[in-house]
Write a protein that holds these residues in place. Structure first.
Motif, short mmCIF file in Angstrom:
data_model
loop_
_atom_site.label_atom_id
_atom_site.label_comp_id
_atom_site.label_asym_id
_atom_site.label_seq_id
_atom_site.Cartn_x
_atom_site.Cartn_y
_atom_site.Cartn_z
N LYS A 57 -0.93 2.38 -7.22
CA LYS A 57 -1.72 2.98 -5.91
C LYS A 57 -1.27 2.21 -4.71
CE LYS A 57 -5.48 5.00 -8.32
NZ LYS A 57 -6.33 4.53 -9.76
N ILE A 58 -0.27 2.04 -4.62
CA ILE A 58 0.43 1.40 -3.10
C ILE A 58 0.74 2.59 -2.38
CG2 ILE A 58 2.56 0.26 -2.42
CD1 ILE A 58 2.73 -1.13 -5.34
N TYR A 59 0.06 2.49 -1.08
CA TYR A 59 0.12 3.17 0.00
C TYR A 59 1.58 3.35 0.20
CZ TYR A 59 -4.71 2.63 0.58
OH TYR A 59 -6.25 2.58 0.42
N PRO A 60 2.14 4.73 0.74
CA PRO A 60 3.55 4.76 0.99
C PRO A 60 3.86 4.00 2.24
CG PRO A 60 2.17 7.01 0.63
CD PRO A 60 1.09 6.06 0.60
N GLU A 61 3.04 3.65 3.18
CA GLU A 61 3.36 2.89 4.35
C GLU A 61 3.40 1.52 3.75
OE1 GLU A 61 0.58 6.42 5.15
OE2 GLU A 61 0.10 4.43 4.03
N GLU A 62 2.66 0.98 3.25
CA GLU A 62 3.21 -0.34 2.59
C GLU A 62 4.57 -0.56 2.01
OE1 GLU A 62 2.13 -4.26 1.73
OE2 GLU A 62 1.60 -2.98 3.33
N LYS A 63 4.79 0.70 1.07
CA LYS A 63 6.16 0.86 0.46
C LYS A 63 7.15 0.82 1.25
CE LYS A 63 8.87 4.10 -2.00
NZ LYS A 63 9.15 5.47 -2.45
#
Length: 131
Positions: A57-63
């Motif tokens: 559940k890592i946000y795409p923006e964080e990735k």
């Protein structure tokens, strides 16, 4: 100037807990006055793969933020493959990058590596080397 290589578990922990010690390590990637961060194509592929795991559940923006920092501030290297016995063969890419760059390997999984002084957990790196 301290040279570093960061294991994937530290990258993931930084994304999941933005105030923890792994996050403090990852935040140093762009601090060229403090560290030189090294990675390889295989390490980048590993970061990309694991950051994409849906169950984390890592946000795409964080990735994207993390991967862009690696690309923009890291030093791409292509180390030779070592022959040292590894407790976890999949972690050889991090060991080899650190060894070739004469860098500190920062990991939360010490048991996956030989017991060597240049391999340490985030808390040790932060408290002993960044004072």
């Amino acid at each position: 100037m301290i040279k570093i290589v960061i294991d994937t578990n530290v990258i993931i922990s930084s994304a999941l807990s933005p105030t923890g010690n792994p996050a403090k390590v990852v935040q140093l990637i762009d601090k060229k006055d403090k560290v030189q961060f090294f990675y390889t194509e295989k390490i980048f592929a590993e970061y990309t793969r694991v950051l994409s795991y849906g169950h984390l559940k890592i946000y795409p923006e964080e990735k994207e933020y993390i991967l862009n920092r690696v690309l923009n501030f890291g030093i791409l290297t292509n180390p030779p493959i070592s022959t040292i016995a590894m407790p976890d063969e999949t972690d050889r890419i991090f060991y080899d990058a650190a060894k070739a760059a004469k860098a500190i390997l920062i990991t939360g999984n010490l048991k996956h590596y030989p017991k060597l002084p240049f391999i340490m957990p985030p808390i040790e790196f932060i408290t002993q080397l960044l004072i």
